[in-house]
Design a protein around this motif. Structure first.
Motif, PDB file in Angstrom:
ATOM      1  N   ILE A  43       3.252 -11.492  -3.650  1.00  0.00           N
ATOM      2  CA  ILE A  43       4.668 -11.281  -3.939  1.00  0.00           C
ATOM      3  C   ILE A  43       4.747 -10.537  -5.265  1.00  0.00           C
ATOM      4  O   ILE A  43       4.197 -10.975  -6.271  1.00  0.00           O
ATOM      5  CB  ILE A  43       5.439 -12.615  -4.044  1.00  0.00           C
ATOM      6  CG1 ILE A  43       5.285 -13.433  -2.766  1.00  0.00           C
ATOM      7  CG2 ILE A  43       6.900 -12.355  -4.371  1.00  0.00           C
ATOM      8  CD1 ILE A  43       5.893 -12.824  -1.529  1.00  0.00           C
ATOM      9  N   ARG A  44       5.438  -9.412  -5.244  1.00  0.00           N
ATOM     10  CA  ARG A  44       5.602  -8.602  -6.444  1.00  0.00           C
ATOM     11  C   ARG A  44       7.068  -8.682  -6.840  1.00  0.00           C
ATOM     12  O   ARG A  44       7.953  -8.572  -5.986  1.00  0.00           O
ATOM     13  CB  ARG A  44       5.182  -7.162  -6.130  1.00  0.00           C
ATOM     14  CG  ARG A  44       5.158  -6.255  -7.291  1.00  0.00           C
ATOM     15  CD  ARG A  44       4.490  -4.914  -7.006  1.00  0.00           C
ATOM     16  NE  ARG A  44       4.815  -4.349  -5.712  1.00  0.00           N
ATOM     17  CZ  ARG A  44       3.904  -3.823  -4.879  1.00  0.00           C
ATOM     18  NH1 ARG A  44       2.642  -3.805  -5.194  1.00  0.00           N
ATOM     19  NH2 ARG A  44       4.281  -3.312  -3.735  1.00  0.00           N
ATOM     20  N   GLY A  45       7.315  -8.891  -8.114  1.00  0.00           N
ATOM     21  CA  GLY A  45       8.700  -9.025  -8.563  1.00  0.00           C
ATOM     22  C   GLY A  45       9.279 -10.325  -8.028  1.00  0.00           C
ATOM     23  O   GLY A  45       8.603 -11.347  -7.981  1.00  0.00           O
ATOM     24  N   PHE A  46      10.533 -10.272  -7.600  1.00  0.00           N
ATOM     25  CA  PHE A  46      11.195 -11.489  -7.113  1.00  0.00           C
ATOM     26  C   PHE A  46      10.947 -11.758  -5.638  1.00  0.00           C
ATOM     27  O   PHE A  46      10.869 -12.894  -5.223  1.00  0.00           O
ATOM     28  CB  PHE A  46      12.706 -11.411  -7.358  1.00  0.00           C
ATOM     29  CG  PHE A  46      13.051 -11.480  -8.809  1.00  0.00           C
ATOM     30  CD1 PHE A  46      12.967 -12.665  -9.501  1.00  0.00           C
ATOM     31  CD2 PHE A  46      13.436 -10.341  -9.488  1.00  0.00           C
ATOM     32  CE1 PHE A  46      13.272 -12.737 -10.845  1.00  0.00           C
ATOM     33  CE2 PHE A  46      13.747 -10.394 -10.834  1.00  0.00           C
ATOM     34  CZ  PHE A  46      13.659 -11.592 -11.521  1.00  0.00           C
ATOM     35  N   ASN A  47      10.837 -10.702  -4.819  1.00  0.00           N
ATOM     36  CA  ASN A  47      10.722 -10.972  -3.391  1.00  0.00           C
ATOM     37  C   ASN A  47      10.033  -9.885  -2.573  1.00  0.00           C
ATOM     38  O   ASN A  47      10.131  -9.878  -1.365  1.00  0.00           O
ATOM     39  CB  ASN A  47      12.098 -11.227  -2.793  1.00  0.00           C
ATOM     40  CG  ASN A  47      12.975  -9.991  -2.823  1.00  0.00           C
ATOM     41  OD1 ASN A  47      12.624  -8.979  -3.411  1.00  0.00           O
ATOM     42  ND2 ASN A  47      14.129 -10.069  -2.195  1.00  0.00           N
ATOM     43  N   GLU A  48       9.331  -8.964  -3.195  1.00  0.00           N
ATOM     44  CA  GLU A  48       8.667  -7.908  -2.434  1.00  0.00           C
ATOM     45  C   GLU A  48       7.286  -8.370  -1.987  1.00  0.00           C
ATOM     46  O   GLU A  48       6.447  -8.736  -2.798  1.00  0.00           O
ATOM     47  CB  GLU A  48       8.531  -6.637  -3.272  1.00  0.00           C
ATOM     48  CG  GLU A  48       7.887  -5.522  -2.485  1.00  0.00           C
ATOM     49  CD  GLU A  48       7.601  -4.293  -3.315  1.00  0.00           C
ATOM     50  OE1 GLU A  48       7.217  -3.283  -2.713  1.00  0.00           O
ATOM     51  OE2 GLU A  48       7.736  -4.343  -4.550  1.00  0.00           O
TER      52      GLU A  48
ATOM     53  N   HIS B  16      10.191  -7.846   2.555  1.00  0.00           N
ATOM     54  CA  HIS B  16      10.853  -8.750   1.599  1.00  0.00           C
ATOM     55  C   HIS B  16      10.970 -10.128   2.200  1.00  0.00           C
ATOM     56  O   HIS B  16      10.981 -10.297   3.375  1.00  0.00           O
ATOM     57  CB  HIS B  16      12.253  -8.253   1.258  1.00  0.00           C
ATOM     58  CG  HIS B  16      12.219  -6.960   0.517  1.00  0.00           C
ATOM     59  ND1 HIS B  16      12.052  -6.886  -0.843  1.00  0.00           N
ATOM     60  CD2 HIS B  16      12.300  -5.683   0.946  1.00  0.00           C
ATOM     61  CE1 HIS B  16      12.059  -5.625  -1.213  1.00  0.00           C
ATOM     62  NE2 HIS B  16      12.189  -4.864  -0.146  1.00  0.00           N
TER      63      HIS B  16
ATOM     64  N   CYS C 280       8.841   0.626  -4.895  1.00  0.00           N
ATOM     65  CA  CYS C 280       7.779   0.057  -5.709  1.00  0.00           C
ATOM     66  C   CYS C 280       6.946   1.177  -6.309  1.00  0.00           C
ATOM     67  O   CYS C 280       6.820   2.240  -5.737  1.00  0.00           O
ATOM     68  CB  CYS C 280       6.913  -0.869  -4.868  1.00  0.00           C
ATOM     69  SG  CYS C 280       6.210  -0.105  -3.403  1.00  0.00           S
TER      70      CYS C 280
END
Length: 109
Positions: free
Chosen positions: A92-97, A109, A3
């Motif tokens: 939650i950043r992006g799809f699953n972080e 995750h 990240c």
């Protein structure tokens, strides 16, 4: 993979030089660069307190109550995050972080 939380807008921010002084090498890799600790080897994998809370290792922001932790496949797992003023302490950043909403540190995750 990893990240880049230096470009994100979080209430608590430090330059990498200060994070590197505050955190161990492994903590910096995981929290600030999105690394992964070895499966089942995390400091709290087998720690299940009945009271209290878990906080972000980087900034100290409270994240989860001890009661919300549950046994999972090898990494820490929680069922609910703290919420203040209708804002979750975990995001939650992006799809699953999963990240700390105070400093942007990678939590999993």
């Amino acid at each position: 993979m990893g990240c880049d939380n230096s470009k994100m807008d979080y209430p608590f921010q430090l330059p990498d030089s200060k994070w590197k002084k505050k955190l161990t090498r492994e903590e910096f890799h995981v929290l600030r660069r999105g690394g992964t600790e070895p499966y089942g080897k995390g400091e709290y994998c087998k720690y299940f307190p009945k009271t209290g809370y878990f906080s972000c290792k980087a900034c100290g922001h409270p994240l989860y109550s001890a009661e919300s932790k549950f046994k999972d496949s090898g990494w820490d797992a929680y069922s609910m995050a703290y919420i203040s003023d209708e804002i979750a302490h975990v995001g939650i950043r992006g799809f699953n972080e999963v990240c700390c909403n105070n400093c942007g540190s990678h939590l999993g995750h």
